[in-house]
Design a protein around this motif. Structure first.
Motif, PDB file in Angstrom:
ATOM      1  N   THR A  12    -132.124 -13.068 -38.771  1.00 40.73           N
ATOM      2  CA  THR A  12    -131.817 -14.481 -38.591  1.00 40.73           C
ATOM      3  C   THR A  12    -132.521 -15.341 -39.638  1.00 40.73           C
ATOM      4  N   GLY A 147    -136.325 -20.461 -30.228  1.00 41.18           N
ATOM      5  CA  GLY A 147    -135.399 -20.891 -31.267  1.00 41.18           C
ATOM      6  C   GLY A 147    -134.568 -19.782 -31.873  1.00 41.18           C
ATOM      7  N   GLY A 150    -130.592 -19.700 -31.172  1.00 43.01           N
ATOM      8  CA  GLY A 150    -129.785 -20.603 -31.972  1.00 43.01           C
ATOM      9  C   GLY A 150    -129.562 -20.073 -33.378  1.00 43.01           C
ATOM     10  N   GLN A 151    -130.596 -19.469 -33.957  1.00 45.22           N
ATOM     11  CA  GLN A 151    -130.459 -18.882 -35.286  1.00 45.22           C
ATOM     12  C   GLN A 151    -129.486 -17.700 -35.258  1.00 45.22           C
ATOM     13  N   VAL A 153    -126.921 -17.287 -33.244  1.00 46.52           N
ATOM     14  CA  VAL A 153    -125.571 -17.833 -33.138  1.00 46.52           C
ATOM     15  C   VAL A 153    -125.085 -18.315 -34.508  1.00 46.52           C
ATOM     16  N   ALA A 154    -125.939 -19.019 -35.247  1.00 48.60           N
ATOM     17  CA  ALA A 154    -125.557 -19.544 -36.558  1.00 48.60           C
ATOM     18  C   ALA A 154    -125.272 -18.417 -37.551  1.00 48.60           C
ATOM     19  N   LEU A 194    -122.961 -15.783 -26.128  1.00 51.24           N
ATOM     20  CA  LEU A 194    -122.773 -16.767 -27.195  1.00 51.24           C
ATOM     21  C   LEU A 194    -122.272 -16.148 -28.493  1.00 51.24           C
ATOM     22  N   THR A 195    -122.691 -14.917 -28.766  1.00 54.15           N
ATOM     23  CA  THR A 195    -122.337 -14.303 -30.053  1.00 54.15           C
ATOM     24  C   THR A 195    -121.198 -13.297 -29.950  1.00 54.15           C
TER      25      THR A 195
END
Length: 238
Positions: A12, A147, A150-151, A153-154, A194-195
């Motif tokens: 990530t 955190g 979120g990384q 997912v991005a 989410l992913t």
């Protein structure tokens, strides 16, 4: 001649444990599949001392330093910026040629990435662009910290934009973590939802880079998902 498989261990971000995960997989292969010829590959490296030195210090490798890391820079910066400081251009030709050589001579190549999928490797290409152009499947290392989800997912959104083959997520404990902390900071159900990508295991916190501990950590991963047809439940343990 059929080329041997390659898997890109990306993350990530930087400092999330890609080197530990790559080392654990290599240690596992040495311990449990000694007949399998496995190569370690770090295509570009920034910093005077880095992963190439770590791998040669930890393992008795048949590869030369240049076969592990064909392009390196002194400054610990993104490769295009590090190259500019040395008045150099980044040429990916030796990287590609070295990878082709390793694929011809070895059964499996474990390729460690640089930073995250969005990290630049030239002025035009990111790690994701390289994986796309060279058709290399990826596994994403997700650190167990606040955190990280979120990384993840991005990074996987970028991977899907580039149509990369995604083998799974590996959670990595950068510090001693309880099961509660793992599920709070890198919750498996939430990550997978989410992913749309399976979590194929968790590497526990390892205080020292010792081969037996690294091999044991990798043994807990779903290796058949990570390296289909190469490592898995059918592997003969020696």
């Amino acid at each position: 001649m059929t080329s041997s498989p390659v898997v890109l261990i990306t993350g990530t971000d930087t400092e999330v444990g890609k080197t530990w995960v790559t080392s654990a997989l290599f240690a596992y292969c040495q311990a449990h599949a000694p007949k399998l010829k496995v190569a370690l590959f770090k295509p570009l490296q920034s910093g005077a001392v880095g992963d190439q030195e770590h791998y040669h210090r930890l393992f008795d490798l048949e590869q030369s330093p240049l076969e592990v890391n064909p392009v390196s820079f002194q400054a610990p910066l993104a490769p295009p910026l590090a190259a500019a400081r040395e008045n150099r251009e980044i040429d990916l030709a030796p990287v590609w040629q070295t990878l082709q050589h390793l694929q011809a001579d070895y059964d499996l190549v474990l390729m460690e990435g640089i930073g995250g999928l969005g990290s630049p490797i030239t002025w035009e290409w990111t790690v994701a662009d390289l994986a796309q152009a060279w058709r290399i499947p990826i596994v994403l290392v997700v650190p167990v910290k606040l955190g990280a989800m979120g990384q993840a997912v991005a990074n996987l959104a970028l991977a899907r934009e580039k149509k990369l083959m995604i083998r799974g997520l590996i959670r990595n404990c950068l510090t001693p973590c309880t099961e509660v902390e793992i599920e709070q900071w890198a919750n498996q159900t939430l990550l997978e939802t989410l992913t749309h990508t399976p979590v194929i295991g968790t590497i526990p916190y390892l205080e020292k880079a010792e081969i037996p501990n690294l091999a044991k950590a990798a043994a807990s991963l779903q290796l058949e998902a990570l390296l289909p047809g190469i490592l898995g439940t059918g592997l003969e343990v020696h």
